[in-house]
Design a protein around this motif. Structure first.
Motif, PDB file in Angstrom:
ATOM      1  N   UNK A  18       0.841  -1.201   0.000  1.00  0.00           N
ATOM      2  CA  UNK A  18       0.000   0.000   0.000  1.00  0.00           C
ATOM      3  C   UNK A  18       0.872   1.246   0.000  1.00  0.00           C
ATOM      4  N   UNK A  19       1.902   1.267   0.838  1.00  0.00           N
ATOM      5  CA  UNK A  19       2.785   2.425   0.930  1.00  0.00           C
ATOM      6  C   UNK A  19       3.458   2.722  -0.410  1.00  0.00           C
ATOM      7  N   UNK A  20       3.863   1.690  -1.142  1.00  0.00           N
ATOM      8  CA  UNK A  20       4.499   1.897  -2.444  1.00  0.00           C
ATOM      9  C   UNK A  20       3.535   2.567  -3.425  1.00  0.00           C
ATOM     10  N   UNK A  21       2.279   2.162  -3.408  1.00  0.00           N
ATOM     11  CA  UNK A  21       1.276   2.771  -4.288  1.00  0.00           C
ATOM     12  C   UNK A  21       0.959   4.200  -3.860  1.00  0.00           C
ATOM     13  N   UNK A  22       0.856   4.422  -2.561  1.00  0.00           N
ATOM     14  CA  UNK A  22       0.596   5.774  -2.043  1.00  0.00           C
ATOM     15  C   UNK A  22       1.751   6.700  -2.416  1.00  0.00           C
ATOM     16  N   UNK A  23       2.977   6.226  -2.297  1.00  0.00           N
ATOM     17  CA  UNK A  23       4.154   7.045  -2.632  1.00  0.00           C
ATOM     18  C   UNK A  23       4.081   7.549  -4.066  1.00  0.00           C
ATOM     19  N   UNK A  24       3.758   6.677  -5.004  1.00  0.00           N
ATOM     20  CA  UNK A  24       3.701   7.077  -6.411  1.00  0.00           C
ATOM     21  C   UNK A  24       2.553   8.057  -6.645  1.00  0.00           C
ATOM     22  N   UNK A  25       1.382   7.775  -6.078  1.00  0.00           N
ATOM     23  CA  UNK A  25       0.227   8.669  -6.257  1.00  0.00           C
ATOM     24  C   UNK A  25       0.492  10.043  -5.656  1.00  0.00           C
ATOM     25  N   UNK A  26       1.099  10.077  -4.475  1.00  0.00           N
ATOM     26  CA  UNK A  26       1.415  11.346  -3.810  1.00  0.00           C
ATOM     27  C   UNK A  26       2.456  12.116  -4.622  1.00  0.00           C
ATOM     28  N   UNK A  27       3.500  11.437  -5.066  1.00  0.00           N
ATOM     29  CA  UNK A  27       4.542  12.114  -5.854  1.00  0.00           C
ATOM     30  C   UNK A  27       3.958  12.712  -7.125  1.00  0.00           C
ATOM     31  N   UNK A  28       3.092  11.982  -7.790  1.00  0.00           N
ATOM     32  CA  UNK A  28       2.465  12.492  -9.012  1.00  0.00           C
ATOM     33  C   UNK A  28       1.672  13.763  -8.726  1.00  0.00           C
ATOM     34  N   UNK A  29       0.893  13.744  -7.655  1.00  0.00           N
ATOM     35  CA  UNK A  29       0.068  14.910  -7.317  1.00  0.00           C
ATOM     36  C   UNK A  29       0.925  16.102  -6.884  1.00  0.00           C
ATOM     37  N   UNK A  30       1.954  15.852  -6.089  1.00  0.00           N
ATOM     38  CA  UNK A  30       2.774  16.957  -5.582  1.00  0.00           C
ATOM     39  C   UNK A  30       3.650  17.575  -6.672  1.00  0.00           C
ATOM     40  N   UNK A  31       3.945  16.837  -7.718  1.00  0.00           N
ATOM     41  CA  UNK A  31       4.724  17.394  -8.837  1.00  0.00           C
ATOM     42  C   UNK A  31       4.039  18.599  -9.459  1.00  0.00           C
ATOM     43  N   UNK A  32       2.733  18.632  -9.350  1.00  0.00           N
ATOM     44  CA  UNK A  32       1.961  19.730  -9.932  1.00  0.00           C
ATOM     45  C   UNK A  32       1.894  20.929  -8.987  1.00  0.00           C
ATOM     46  N   UNK A  33       2.531  20.825  -7.820  1.00  0.00           N
ATOM     47  CA  UNK A  33       2.614  21.949  -6.895  1.00  0.00           C
ATOM     48  C   UNK A  33       1.366  22.218  -6.082  1.00  0.00           C
ATOM     49  N   UNK A  35      -1.526  21.164  -3.119  1.00  0.00           N
ATOM     50  CA  UNK A  35      -1.743  20.371  -1.922  1.00  0.00           C
ATOM     51  C   UNK A  35      -3.052  19.605  -2.002  1.00  0.00           C
ATOM     52  N   UNK A  36      -3.178  18.589  -1.173  1.00  0.00           N
ATOM     53  CA  UNK A  36      -4.395  17.789  -1.106  1.00  0.00           C
ATOM     54  C   UNK A  36      -4.381  17.011   0.207  1.00  0.00           C
ATOM     55  N   UNK A  37      -5.515  16.432   0.562  1.00  0.00           N
ATOM     56  CA  UNK A  37      -5.614  15.619   1.765  1.00  0.00           C
ATOM     57  C   UNK A  37      -5.352  14.151   1.446  1.00  0.00           C
ATOM     58  N   UNK A  38      -4.687  13.464   2.377  1.00  0.00           N
ATOM     59  CA  UNK A  38      -4.564  12.008   2.395  1.00  0.00           C
ATOM     60  C   UNK A  38      -5.344  11.566   3.618  1.00  0.00           C
ATOM     61  N   UNK A  39      -6.357  10.719   3.429  1.00  0.00           N
ATOM     62  CA  UNK A  39      -7.253  10.340   4.526  1.00  0.00           C
ATOM     63  C   UNK A  39      -7.431   8.836   4.607  1.00  0.00           C
ATOM     64  N   UNK A  40      -7.741   8.359   5.805  1.00  0.00           N
ATOM     65  CA  UNK A  40      -8.099   6.966   6.023  1.00  0.00           C
ATOM     66  C   UNK A  40      -8.933   6.867   7.285  1.00  0.00           C
ATOM     67  N   UNK A  41      -9.657   5.771   7.394  1.00  0.00           N
ATOM     68  CA  UNK A  41     -10.479   5.522   8.575  1.00  0.00           C
ATOM     69  C   UNK A  41      -9.621   4.914   9.678  1.00  0.00           C
ATOM     70  N   UNK A  86      -6.617  13.831  -6.985  1.00  0.00           N
ATOM     71  CA  UNK A  86      -7.017  15.033  -7.718  1.00  0.00           C
ATOM     72  C   UNK A  86      -8.461  15.431  -7.455  1.00  0.00           C
ATOM     73  N   UNK A  87      -9.189  14.640  -6.689  1.00  0.00           N
ATOM     74  CA  UNK A  87     -10.599  14.932  -6.419  1.00  0.00           C
ATOM     75  C   UNK A  87     -10.732  15.983  -5.315  1.00  0.00           C
ATOM     76  N   UNK A  88     -11.929  16.501  -5.150  1.00  0.00           N
ATOM     77  CA  UNK A  88     -12.189  17.491  -4.091  1.00  0.00           C
ATOM     78  C   UNK A  88     -11.915  16.935  -2.702  1.00  0.00           C
ATOM     79  N   UNK A  89     -12.179  15.658  -2.489  1.00  0.00           N
ATOM     80  CA  UNK A  89     -11.973  15.034  -1.181  1.00  0.00           C
ATOM     81  C   UNK A  89     -10.528  14.637  -0.935  1.00  0.00           C
ATOM     82  N   UNK A  90      -9.714  14.617  -1.961  1.00  0.00           N
ATOM     83  CA  UNK A  90      -8.331  14.194  -1.813  1.00  0.00           C
ATOM     84  C   UNK A  90      -8.203  12.682  -1.877  1.00  0.00           C
ATOM     85  N   UNK A  91      -7.041  12.199  -1.541  1.00  0.00           N
ATOM     86  CA  UNK A  91      -6.721  10.777  -1.624  1.00  0.00           C
ATOM     87  C   UNK A  91      -7.182  10.064  -0.368  1.00  0.00           C
TER      88      UNK A  91
END
Length: 116
Positions: A18-33, A35-41, A86-91
């Protein structure tokens, strides 16, 4: 279990895959400069509820993996996580194969938090 280190002091445990997938998704989003939320229950053991971290290029993040080898990545899961970031709610974390963060039974085990 791997560790997401947020802002240099808060640590959250996630399985390496899971962490490996989150790392790639976060890096992709942050490259665009942007911010966004990362959330979990949170689990009932942790008092239930939800955790949301604001991720932005200026906030330090580290990804520590327990295993020395990278897991094989799922392109469909990566794409679904990237779209979620990239959604309004974030990742919002959700299990591989569901592509639906609103499917409660499908969510991975919630990361556990440790303050450093």
């Amino acid at each position: 279990m791997g560790t997401l280190v947020y802002a240099g002091s808060s640590e959250y445990s996630l399985d390496d895959r899971t962490l490996a997938h989150v790392k790639i998704a976060v890096a992709h989003a942050l490259r665009h400069g942007e911010g966004f939320f990362l959330s979990w229950d949170r689990s009932t053991d942790e008092g239930s509820g939800r955790v949301s971290l604001w991720l932005a290029p200026a906030i330090p993040l580290a990804f520590r993996f327990a295993e020395p080898r990278s897991p094989k990545l799922s392109l469909p899961w990566l794409e679904a996580l990237r779209r979620a970031a990239e959604s309004e709610d974030g990742l919002r974390l959700f299990a591989e194969g569901t592509h639906d963060p609103d499917e409660p039974a499908a969510r991975p085990a919630a990361p556990s938090a440790r303050e450093a």
